[in-house]
Design a protein around this motif. Sequence first.
Motif, PDB file in Angstrom:
ATOM      1  N   TYR A  34       0.916  -1.246  -0.053  1.00 18.95           N
ATOM      2  CA  TYR A  34       0.091   0.129  -0.113  1.00 18.95           C
ATOM      3  C   TYR A  34       0.988   1.116   0.109  1.00 18.95           C
ATOM      4  N   GLU A  36       1.440   5.742  -0.629  1.00 18.62           N
ATOM      5  CA  GLU A  36       0.787   6.893  -0.412  1.00 18.62           C
ATOM      6  C   GLU A  36       1.761   8.036  -1.147  1.00 18.62           C
ATOM      7  N   SER A  56      -2.243  10.768  -2.410  1.00 13.11           N
ATOM      8  CA  SER A  56      -2.688   9.889  -3.262  1.00 13.11           C
ATOM      9  C   SER A  56      -2.308   8.533  -2.967  1.00 13.11           C
ATOM     10  N   ASN A  57      -3.145   7.393  -3.185  1.00 16.30           N
ATOM     11  CA  ASN A  57      -2.656   6.086  -2.671  1.00 16.30           C
ATOM     12  C   ASN A  57      -3.093   5.124  -3.852  1.00 16.30           C
ATOM     13  N   ASP A  58      -2.408   3.988  -3.639  1.00 12.70           N
ATOM     14  CA  ASP A  58      -2.666   2.729  -4.543  1.00 12.70           C
ATOM     15  C   ASP A  58      -1.817   1.640  -4.012  1.00 12.70           C
ATOM     16  N   TYR A  89       0.040   7.071  -8.590  1.00  9.48           N
ATOM     17  CA  TYR A  89      -0.348   8.239  -7.790  1.00  9.48           C
ATOM     18  C   TYR A  89      -1.143   9.270  -8.544  1.00  9.48           C
TER      19      TYR A  89
END
Length: 290
Positions: A34, A36, A56-58, A89
């Motif tokens: 995970y 950020e 922003s996250n992915d 992101y």
Amino acid sequence: KKMRAELNIAKIIPSISYSLTNDISIGLSPVLAYGEMALNYTDGGDTGTISSRDLSNDIGTGFTIGAKAVLTDNVKVGITYSSGLEMEYDNVANFEQFGMAGSVGEAIQDSNFKTNGGLTQQGAITDAGASMLNKSFDTSMTADNYNQILSTLPASKANLDNLILEQPEEFAIGITTTAIDKLMLSMDYRKIMWSDAKGYKEFGWKDQDVIAFGGAYTMNNKLVLRAGYNKAKSPIKGESETAQELMTTVNLQGHTVYKNALNMLNIVGFPAISETHYTLGFGYKIAKST
């Protein structure tokens, strides 16, 4: 004028192993990551207010495989391979600002670069910053000066671009010996392939060779003392480049930007990369296992 870059990564790594013989075993670890990321900087006005874009996250997935072999009663060797972890992101920065049409690009084009015997990255960026801000900097330019250059960029969310950052592939091999009573010594070599990782390769990062040494001394049946050391060159510390080389452009995931501008972002956005690490620790057994 300030810039703040933030990148956080957490991983969940369950593992499974299988013994092929008494001396050889293999293992597999699926990896769930995970990430950020946020890049914030002051706007171009007089207020000096830093933007406040959210992280922003992915989520990325990968794996690690490895094998271990017992060479003698006192010597073991292991080898591992870790795949890359790709994450995207959203709304990181307006990368067009670092191309021909952007404010950073205009400063680079207008700069009076010195070409007598070549020019370092820092010197070229200094000249570009001076042109943009219509003032002179001395050659000992600090991170605060670079932040002044970035202050001309728009801090709003409009026209912001996404950035794919891939945690690089890694290959490692290590050896451990317990030949000395109560003392375990280990040495590892690790190759980190930044130059093939999306995002980092466009920023010009170089592969790293990491050497690590560690030791653990068993004081008694409860207390173990540990120490470690590793060394590696920074992946973003390049050699001197000529002004002409710094004026070349790079394709940053669909955006044409100046190499010089990416060097500036490396200096400001990733300033805290350590080349040498020392570690100390201990382990203490509180109770017998059941």
